[in-house]
Design a protein around this motif. Sequence first.
Motif, mmCIF file in Angstrom:
data_model
loop_
_atom_site.group_PDB
_atom_site.id
_atom_site.type_symbol
_atom_site.label_atom_id
_atom_site.label_comp_id
_atom_site.label_asym_id
_atom_site.label_seq_id
_atom_site.Cartn_x
_atom_site.Cartn_y
_atom_site.Cartn_z
ATOM 1 N N LEU A 74 35.161 34.924 51.070
ATOM 2 C CA LEU A 74 34.161 34.900 50.000
ATOM 3 C C LEU A 74 34.802 34.673 48.634
ATOM 4 O O LEU A 74 34.298 33.874 47.828
ATOM 5 C CB LEU A 74 33.370 36.210 49.988
ATOM 6 C CG LEU A 74 32.316 36.389 51.087
ATOM 7 C CD1 LEU A 74 31.694 37.778 50.999
ATOM 8 C CD2 LEU A 74 31.234 35.318 50.967
ATOM 9 N N VAL A 75 35.896 35.370 48.363
ATOM 10 C CA VAL A 75 36.512 35.201 47.042
ATOM 11 C C VAL A 75 37.137 33.814 46.906
ATOM 12 O O VAL A 75 37.146 33.228 45.818
ATOM 13 C CB VAL A 75 37.549 36.309 46.750
ATOM 14 C CG1 VAL A 75 36.878 37.660 46.664
ATOM 15 C CG2 VAL A 75 38.671 36.335 47.779
ATOM 16 N N ILE A 76 37.658 33.268 48.000
ATOM 17 C CA ILE A 76 38.197 31.917 47.945
ATOM 18 C C ILE A 76 37.076 30.911 47.711
ATOM 19 O O ILE A 76 37.209 29.972 46.920
ATOM 20 C CB ILE A 76 38.963 31.585 49.232
ATOM 21 C CG1 ILE A 76 40.263 32.406 49.286
ATOM 22 C CG2 ILE A 76 39.285 30.092 49.313
ATOM 23 C CD1 ILE A 76 41.038 32.235 50.571
ATOM 24 N N ALA A 99 42.853 38.633 47.669
ATOM 25 C CA ALA A 99 43.253 37.938 48.884
ATOM 26 C C ALA A 99 44.763 37.768 48.937
ATOM 27 O O ALA A 99 45.408 37.985 49.974
ATOM 28 C CB ALA A 99 42.567 36.569 48.949
ATOM 29 N N ILE A 100 45.336 37.389 47.802
ATOM 30 C CA ILE A 100 46.793 37.222 47.745
ATOM 31 C C ILE A 100 47.489 38.561 47.940
ATOM 32 O O ILE A 100 48.497 38.666 48.644
ATOM 33 C CB ILE A 100 47.200 36.586 46.410
ATOM 34 C CG1 ILE A 100 46.590 35.185 46.283
ATOM 35 C CG2 ILE A 100 48.717 36.505 46.290
ATOM 36 C CD1 ILE A 100 46.769 34.564 44.916
ATOM 37 N N ALA A 101 46.944 39.608 47.328
ATOM 38 C CA ALA A 101 47.536 40.936 47.460
ATOM 39 C C ALA A 101 47.478 41.416 48.903
ATOM 40 O O ALA A 101 48.430 42.030 49.404
ATOM 41 C CB ALA A 101 46.820 41.931 46.547
ATOM 42 N N ALA A 102 46.352 41.127 49.579
ATOM 43 C CA ALA A 102 46.238 41.528 50.983
ATOM 44 C C ALA A 102 47.291 40.820 51.828
ATOM 45 O O ALA A 102 47.897 41.417 52.721
ATOM 46 C CB ALA A 102 44.841 41.210 51.498
ATOM 47 N N GLY A 138 50.815 31.403 40.017
ATOM 48 C CA GLY A 138 51.039 32.655 39.300
ATOM 49 C C GLY A 138 50.557 33.852 40.092
ATOM 50 O O GLY A 138 51.217 34.896 40.125
ATOM 51 N N GLY A 139 49.406 33.716 40.759
ATOM 52 C CA GLY A 139 48.886 34.812 41.573
ATOM 53 C C GLY A 139 49.793 35.139 42.743
ATOM 54 O O GLY A 139 50.035 36.312 43.047
#
Length: 309
Positions: free
Chosen positions: A291-293, A267-270, A41-42
Amino acid sequence: MAVDSQVAGAKAVASAPAAAGPVAPGGGHRRFGPVALVVAGGLSVQFGSAVAVLLMPRAGALGVVTLRLVLAALVLLLVCRPKVRGYGRADWGTVVAFGTAMAGMNVLFYQSIDRIPLGAAVTLEVLGPLILSVIASRRLVNLLWAGLAFGGVALLGGGGFDGLDPLGAGFALAAGAMWAAYIVFSARTGRRFPQADGLALAMAFGAVLTLPLGIAEAGDALLVPSTIALGLGVALLSSVLPYTLELLALRRLPAPTFAVLMSLEPAIAAGAGFLVLHQALSVTDGLAIALVIAASMGAVRTQRAAAAL
């Protein structure tokens, strides 16, 4: 507080299936299923947002939101054919709240990405789900993962937010608050309505709310065939597919875990900004993404351990 009780209710609803007992050998796909739904979904919503940026010169931010929600609502209503009889006032109240949160989140977010880069907008927006994860969590370890994700989000925007349009940054933060509300009411809608019926009804309500705004800004541009075609692509990528996947995931994941998983969105948006909009990534951006992953992986491992108890 009313908000806290809603978050706790969403957590209980979403976590009930996951806490049913240990997963039998060979059933690993059940443990990874909800996580895969959130990640898919992301990916869909962020690449859809990148396409929406390309569409804005044709229809404006509000016009794109209107196309997205109206076309997504039409698709979902045709596919789901939701029943409208047999539901009580509380059920319809949940749909109205879900649709309002959905419309508000989209309007605010698209106003943001019309003014600031996609990655920065999502970085600020994701603070809403992160705060929700802290409020809703009753496990100390979830606070650790939320803190790690918050650090990654802060690093991703480090040194860059001072130069952002203040109004655009404000819209992104407000969109984050609506995103937190979206998570809560998506879980409640999934409990009260079968399949994706509640999502279809909420999407239709959200579309009705945004339609006057889109017409006022874009006018006849909304009727151009090529614009409608691109809008349909945005609707499918950014609304129909991700919202359906997230609603299904929230039936099997506790709200705190789901909220921390939302930290993957910057991260996905980047990545979407780099591939579609040619926005370069720095070394600092890469570290922030790591870090977020890591925070998301930790949240998933914590949920798997809790489900096995």
